[in-house]
Design a protein around this motif. Sequence first.
Motif, short mmCIF file in Angstrom:
data_model
loop_
_atom_site.label_atom_id
_atom_site.label_comp_id
_atom_site.label_asym_id
_atom_site.label_seq_id
_atom_site.Cartn_x
_atom_site.Cartn_y
_atom_site.Cartn_z
N ASP A 93 0.84 -1.20 0.00
CA ASP A 93 0.00 0.00 0.00
C ASP A 93 0.87 1.25 0.00
N ILE A 94 0.69 2.12 -0.98
CA ILE A 94 1.45 3.35 -1.07
C ILE A 94 1.21 4.23 0.16
N ARG A 95 0.06 4.05 0.83
CA ARG A 95 -0.24 4.87 2.00
C ARG A 95 0.69 4.57 3.17
N CYS A 96 1.34 3.41 3.15
CA CYS A 96 2.34 3.11 4.18
C CYS A 96 3.62 3.91 3.94
N GLY A 97 3.76 4.43 2.73
CA GLY A 97 4.95 5.19 2.39
C GLY A 97 5.86 4.40 1.48
N ALA A 98 6.45 5.10 0.51
CA ALA A 98 7.38 4.47 -0.42
C ALA A 98 8.35 5.51 -0.94
N VAL A 99 9.55 5.07 -1.27
CA VAL A 99 10.50 5.92 -1.97
C VAL A 99 10.24 5.76 -3.47
N THR A 100 9.97 6.87 -4.14
CA THR A 100 9.68 6.83 -5.57
C THR A 100 10.67 7.73 -6.31
N ALA A 101 10.76 7.51 -7.60
CA ALA A 101 11.63 8.34 -8.44
C ALA A 101 11.11 8.29 -9.87
N VAL A 102 11.47 9.29 -10.64
CA VAL A 102 11.19 9.30 -12.07
C VAL A 102 12.30 8.52 -12.75
N ILE A 103 11.91 7.57 -13.59
CA ILE A 103 12.87 6.84 -14.42
C ILE A 103 12.59 7.21 -15.86
N GLU A 104 13.61 7.65 -16.58
CA GLU A 104 13.41 8.10 -17.95
C GLU A 104 14.61 7.75 -18.81
N ARG A 105 14.40 7.79 -20.12
CA ARG A 105 15.48 7.58 -21.08
C ARG A 105 16.01 8.93 -21.53
N ASP A 106 17.32 9.00 -21.71
CA ASP A 106 17.97 10.16 -22.32
C ASP A 106 18.94 9.60 -23.35
N GLU A 107 18.45 9.55 -24.59
CA GLU A 107 19.15 8.84 -25.67
C GLU A 107 19.34 7.39 -25.24
N ASN A 108 20.59 6.91 -25.12
CA ASN A 108 20.79 5.50 -24.75
C ASN A 108 20.89 5.29 -23.25
N ASP A 109 20.89 6.37 -22.48
CA ASP A 109 21.07 6.25 -21.04
C ASP A 109 19.72 6.14 -20.31
N PHE A 110 19.79 5.59 -19.09
CA PHE A 110 18.65 5.59 -18.17
C PHE A 110 18.98 6.54 -17.03
N VAL A 111 18.01 7.36 -16.64
CA VAL A 111 18.22 8.35 -15.60
C VAL A 111 17.18 8.15 -14.50
N TRP A 112 17.66 8.10 -13.25
CA TRP A 112 16.78 8.09 -12.08
C TRP A 112 16.91 9.46 -11.42
N ARG A 113 15.79 10.15 -11.23
CA ARG A 113 15.84 11.50 -10.67
C ARG A 113 14.62 11.78 -9.80
N ASP A 114 14.69 12.89 -9.09
CA ASP A 114 13.58 13.40 -8.27
C ASP A 114 13.08 12.35 -7.28
N PHE A 115 14.00 11.85 -6.46
CA PHE A 115 13.61 10.89 -5.43
C PHE A 115 12.75 11.60 -4.39
N ALA A 116 11.73 10.87 -3.90
CA ALA A 116 10.83 11.46 -2.91
C ALA A 116 10.19 10.38 -2.06
N TRP A 117 9.76 10.78 -0.87
CA TRP A 117 8.94 9.93 -0.01
C TRP A 117 7.49 10.22 -0.35
N GLN A 118 6.74 9.17 -0.67
CA GLN A 118 5.39 9.36 -1.21
C GLN A 118 4.40 8.50 -0.46
N THR A 119 3.25 9.08 -0.09
CA THR A 119 2.20 8.35 0.63
C THR A 119 0.84 8.47 -0.06
N SER A 120 0.83 9.01 -1.27
CA SER A 120 -0.41 9.13 -2.03
C SER A 120 -0.06 9.05 -3.52
N GLY A 121 -1.04 9.33 -4.37
CA GLY A 121 -0.82 9.20 -5.81
C GLY A 121 0.12 10.21 -6.41
N THR A 122 0.37 11.31 -5.70
CA THR A 122 1.26 12.34 -6.21
C THR A 122 2.36 12.61 -5.19
#
Length: 343
Positions: A93-122
Amino acid sequence: MSAVYATFGLAPAMRAGGVLADGGHQVHRDFMDFIVDGRPLLFQLADLDAVSPLASDVPPAIFTAQVRMLLLEARAPLAGGRCVIYGCPECEDIRCGAVTAVIERDENDFVWRDFAWQTSGTADLELNGYHGIGPFRFRGDAYRAELERLLPDGDGDTAPVRRRVLLIGARVAVLARLAAALRTIGIGADITHRATGVPAEELRTYGAVAFGRAVTTQERAAVRAEFEAAGLEVAYVDGLAPIVPLLVAQIEHALDRTPLVRRRLSRLTTTPGTADVEVTTPCRVRLMAYRLDRLHRTHTREVFDGRLEPGEHRIPVDGRAAKGQSFVVARTLGSVLVAPMVH
């Protein structure tokens, strides 16, 4: 965005389960942790009790879906293209809390950014962002190869496996209580008086064998020979005392597949009146003492509960907790060690 690359890897990790002094319990979880620049990413999130989505006890289809998500071959589950990096070890359950991040492609690379503690949909980056972590840029070929090893058609065997324990001993009542406690925290357990003549396919389901104190040297050797003849490597546990929380801790330690260099808790020894603990990273450590009196009654006492910095620490143990047959259990969020008290 910075062109500095970080290395990406995966390594077995464990969230140690256990029977707690207040009668509660915490679930055992095996998972694959993310290794960034040679160090577990979880270690950068001090004292966070969480596991990655790559856990051994999720159904194969869901495990594969999680890998595909990290490869951006499946849609991110949260708004803004955010993925769960670490979540609650007890539920999903996300309401218990989770560490989330944006994962995206930048050409051939993978980037993990904007780490956050999240307890809801946003996620609220300003309020709950991990501003000191990331962004991480991974070379695409190496990142993809590491994750694809976990897929059913991959060429690696690094995916964690579910654990079972074979309990061998003469005290059926103790073994029954131990098996029940292990099952409660998510570890399968079977009881037997001997393990000779068991098919190799069945032996293969066990990650550890625990011997009661009444099991003879010859009986132990026969069990080891059965596993060796089947070409299997398992951990062997010699039960210290008929104290269920203590035996659970011993088995938890035996099942730990985390590489030694990546464990928070690296050493536990005792001297008269003290417990010597060594940790590799800042973390909360709890020490519990267990003692059997002359009537074989169990006594439990908390020795220490606090945050320790990397290095060696000498912690005093109350004389009432250390007399007679007594033992110390040290726990962090990722590991557990057991040691008998020296008198």
